[in-house]
Design an enzyme around this catalytic site. Structure first.
Site, short mmCIF file in Angstrom:
data_model
loop_
_atom_site.label_atom_id
_atom_site.label_comp_id
_atom_site.label_asym_id
_atom_site.label_seq_id
_atom_site.Cartn_x
_atom_site.Cartn_y
_atom_site.Cartn_z
N HIS A 46 16.89 45.00 19.32
CA HIS A 46 17.97 44.77 18.37
C HIS A 46 17.43 44.02 17.15
O HIS A 46 17.42 42.78 17.13
CB HIS A 46 19.09 43.97 19.03
N HIS A 278 21.62 47.87 14.49
CA HIS A 278 21.99 46.94 15.56
C HIS A 278 21.06 47.02 16.77
O HIS A 278 20.45 46.02 17.14
CB HIS A 278 23.42 47.20 16.03
N GLU A 425 39.41 30.08 34.64
CA GLU A 425 38.38 30.14 35.67
C GLU A 425 37.02 30.55 35.12
O GLU A 425 35.99 29.98 35.51
CB GLU A 425 38.79 31.15 36.78
N PHE A 451 40.15 34.48 42.88
CA PHE A 451 39.80 34.44 41.47
C PHE A 451 38.31 34.22 41.24
O PHE A 451 37.88 33.99 40.10
CB PHE A 451 40.63 33.36 40.76
N HIS A 487 46.71 37.59 46.46
CA HIS A 487 45.95 36.34 46.52
C HIS A 487 45.05 36.25 47.74
O HIS A 487 44.37 35.23 47.92
CB HIS A 487 46.92 35.15 46.51
#
Length: 674
Positions: A46, A278, A425, A451, A487
């Site tokens: 890049h 890029h 989180e 999570f 959950h």
């Protein structure tokens, strides 16, 4: 008023270019040339971002950044984070030009090649001026919040004589598109991290084309809303870059965003300002044209001695500041403790605290959820570990992560030991990585195990970077009950165990929980994740104070006679396995129970040890998760008792019955095998 614009505005990237100092121009063009040449030689990479941000980097490194290439790990150095890690040649060029011994010209020529020190995206190595591994966009800028927070926490503890530095970041459009950047930058504004300065490479180009395709929000207004100090400048005007940086340094109660309007691939006549510069080599003809356009007549990888010496003087600038710090450090009464925490060493009192807690649990035999047991460990550790800094993603009472009388870190007091991360989180995990990378702190943070997926990219990077970060994941199975399948983690243990170098622990009681915490603290080069129960579990371990969990798996209860069946379990299912063993013994079947709190540690034991634990009898595994991974222990004929799909909403005991994770199912399986 600052010479840099402070209102939301489009600033011309070519403003006042005619006034650029020739020495600056040559130094910046050295970065551009090395980036072009290395990417061309590698036939991949890049070049656009290094060429576009060369002016910003040159001003920052030559006039502001405090660093010492001869002492790269100087604890009070400023931290520089290239969040836009795809532009890695910017960082490698800076390291070489400013005199980091490990970053040689030969390494630049081996860019992106097997075995080189210059991979496609930067990988953490302080000796190369690489403070953190970046490339996955959004991670570096989010790490920087942890770096800046660590600086303030350590400053509150040790004072400005030992800790007094800044964290600087170069971030891209892509970094700021990523959701994690919203989480992390919001938190930074809330905490008023005035030692954090971010240069936003506002080049308005993404891989697909113009950012107008997908990214049209007012970034400057967004950061003002977070509570940041915001300026907008031309990223190719050294005077404006300098003035904006000086203005940011005056702001003590807000992090700073300097939006730098730049031209991607600056200097490439046909490809600058387009997505074509890029992520691909410019090509030999375009590089030749760029050399002419930049007035850089030198051959590939050649930096004239006078320009190189200008850079090396920049590299030597930090020597005086480093030497002055060394004098303050030598005279400091806190020197011994500062050394200990910066080296990541544990005080002898830590092991004593763990041992006493294990003895207490063995004597009292409480029926506690392992999340409660983890809270008890923290109650024992925090008084003897001021470097242990924890938090939760707005689940403090559920995660049991805060200890009474140990106050929070706030914008007005960085002397606490607890961080309220809010419902962030991913940012929590990335910030903890930054805190660990900074040094001097051992971070832990909690959320529900479901999570962990929100944290996963940062957990993976912690493992890749060999950082001691401790992830507390509670409510680890269908045992959480009524909250239901949204959950209830079922596939998470398997997916987390798949991450190399991550110690995934699932303890069965208070003693194993204490042992797993001890292992997490002692493993300086690995992150750890503790999967902890919501429901109460009996204490099943005795008074043996040896850390049996260090083996990863061990015989918790041997068969009373020649072993006929082996029952393997983790966490909340270990007590079910023990119940089944007892009933099998009454039925005349000799069963052994193996507790396996950490597969990775077990797999690292000798073959002889593993064989002695697993034995030759038929095997059963019981775990309130999916089967994936267990077959390497079960063998061809083993039986797995666990989950085959998602959970349901009901009390925990009803769910275990419904899904057949019971002692009776283990007994039936054993009878079928014997």
């Amino acid at each position: 008023m600052s010479p840099a614009a402070t209102a939301t505005a489009a600033v011309s990237p070519t403003a006042t270019l005619s006034a650029i100092d020739p020495a600056h121009k040559d130094m910046a063009n050295a970065i551009r040339a090395l980036a072009m040449d290395a990417v061309e030689q590698a036939k991949s990479g890049h070049p656009g971002m290094p060429m576009g941000m060369a002016d910003v980097a040159t001003v920052l490194w030559s006039q502001f950044l405090r660093f010492d290439p001869e002492n790269p790990a100087w604890p009070d150095r400023d931290r520089f984070i290239l969040s836009a890690g795809h532009g890695s040649m910017l960082l490698y060029a800076l390291g070489y030009l400013s005199g980091y011994k490990k970053v040689t010209l030969e390494e630049l020529k081996k860019f992106r090649q097997l075995g080189s020190l210059t991979p496609g995206h930067p990988e953490h190595d302080v000796d190369m001026a690489i403070e953190t591994t970046t490339g996955p966009l959004g991670q570096g800028i989010s790490n920087s919040v942890g770096f800046a927070l660590a600086e303030r926490i350590l400053n509150a503890r040790f004072g400005s004589d030992l800790v007094d530095h800044y964290t600087y970041v170069i971030a891209s459009d892509g970094d700021l598109m990523e959701g994690i950047s919203h989480e992390a930058c919001s938190l930074a504004g809330h905490l008023k991290l005035g030692r954090l300065i971010v240069y936003y490479d506002d080049n308005k180009i993404s891989i697909d084309g113009s950012t107008e395709l997908s990214f049209t929000e007012d970034v400057q207004a967004r950061f003002r809303a977070y509570g940041w100090h915001v300026q907008a400048i031309s990223g190719h005007d050294p005077a404006a870059i300098k003035a904006a940086t000086e203005e940011a340094l005056k702001v003590t109660d807000k992090p700073s965003l300097i939006a730098c309007n730049t031209i991607i691939g600056y200097g490439s006549p046909k490809k600058q300002g387009t997505h074509h510069s890029h992520g691909a080599p410019l090509g030999a003809d375009e590089i030749k044209a760029a050399r002419e356009h930049l007035a850089w007549p030198h051959e590939a990888f050649v930096v004239p001695e006078n320009i190189l010496q200008s850079w090396r003087k920049t590299g030597s600038r930090g020597k005086l500041e480093s030497a002055a710090w060394q004098k303050r450090y030598a005279a400091s009464a806190s020197r011994g403790e500062f050394d200990r925490v910066m080296k990541g060493e544990l005080a002898p009192t830590v092991e004593d605290a763990i041992t006493k807690l294990k003895q207490k649990v063995a004597a009292e035999k409480p029926k506690h959820a392992t999340r409660q047991s983890s809270g008890a460990v923290l109650e024992a550790l925090l008084p003897v570990m001021p470097e242990l800094i924890g938090g939760s993603a707005d689940l403090t009472p559920s995660n049991n992560t805060q200890v009474k009388n140990f106050g929070p870190v706030t914008p007005d007091n960085y002397g606490g030991q607890y961080i309220h991360f809010g419902v962030r989180e991913h940012a929590m995990a990335a910030a903890m990585n930054g805190m660990a990378l900074h040094g001097g702190l051992i971070p832990y943070g909690g959320t529900f195990m479901q999570f962990a997926d929100y944290c996963r990219p940062s957990i993976r990077l912690a493992a890749l970077m060999h950082q001691r970060v401790i992830f507390i994941m509670t409510h680890d199975s269908i045992g959480l009950g009524e909250d239901g399948p949204t959950h209830q983690p079922v596939e998470h243990l398997a997916s987390l165990r798949a991450i190399p170098n991550l110690l995934t622990f699932r303890p069965c009681d208070g003693i194993e929980t204490a042992e797993c915490w001890e292992l997490a603290l002692k493993n300086k080069n690995r992150p750890s994740l503790l999967a902890l129960s919501r429901q109460g579990l009996p204490t099943v371990r005795g008074t043996n104070t040896d850390n049996l969990s260090a083996h990863g798996g061990y015989i918790l209860a041997e068969a009373e006679g020649p072993r006929q069946v082996t029952i393997m379990a983790t966490g909340s299912e270990v007590s079910i396995a023990l119940d089944a063993r007892q009933q099998l013994q009454k039925a005349g079947i000799n069963a052994a129970v193996i507790s396996m709190p950490c597969w990775l540690l077990f797999d690292e034991q000798t073959a002889e040890y593993r064989a002695s634990v697993l034995g030759t009898a038929p095997r059963i595994a019981i775990e309130a998760g999916i089967r994936q991974g267990w077959d390497k222990y079960l063998g061809d004929n083993g039986i797995f008792i666990g989950m085959t799909g998602f959970g349901a909403s009901a009390p925990a005991e009803k769910l275990y019955e419904h899904f057949g994770i019971t002692a009776m199912k283990v007994i039936d399986a054993a009878k079928a095998l014997v």
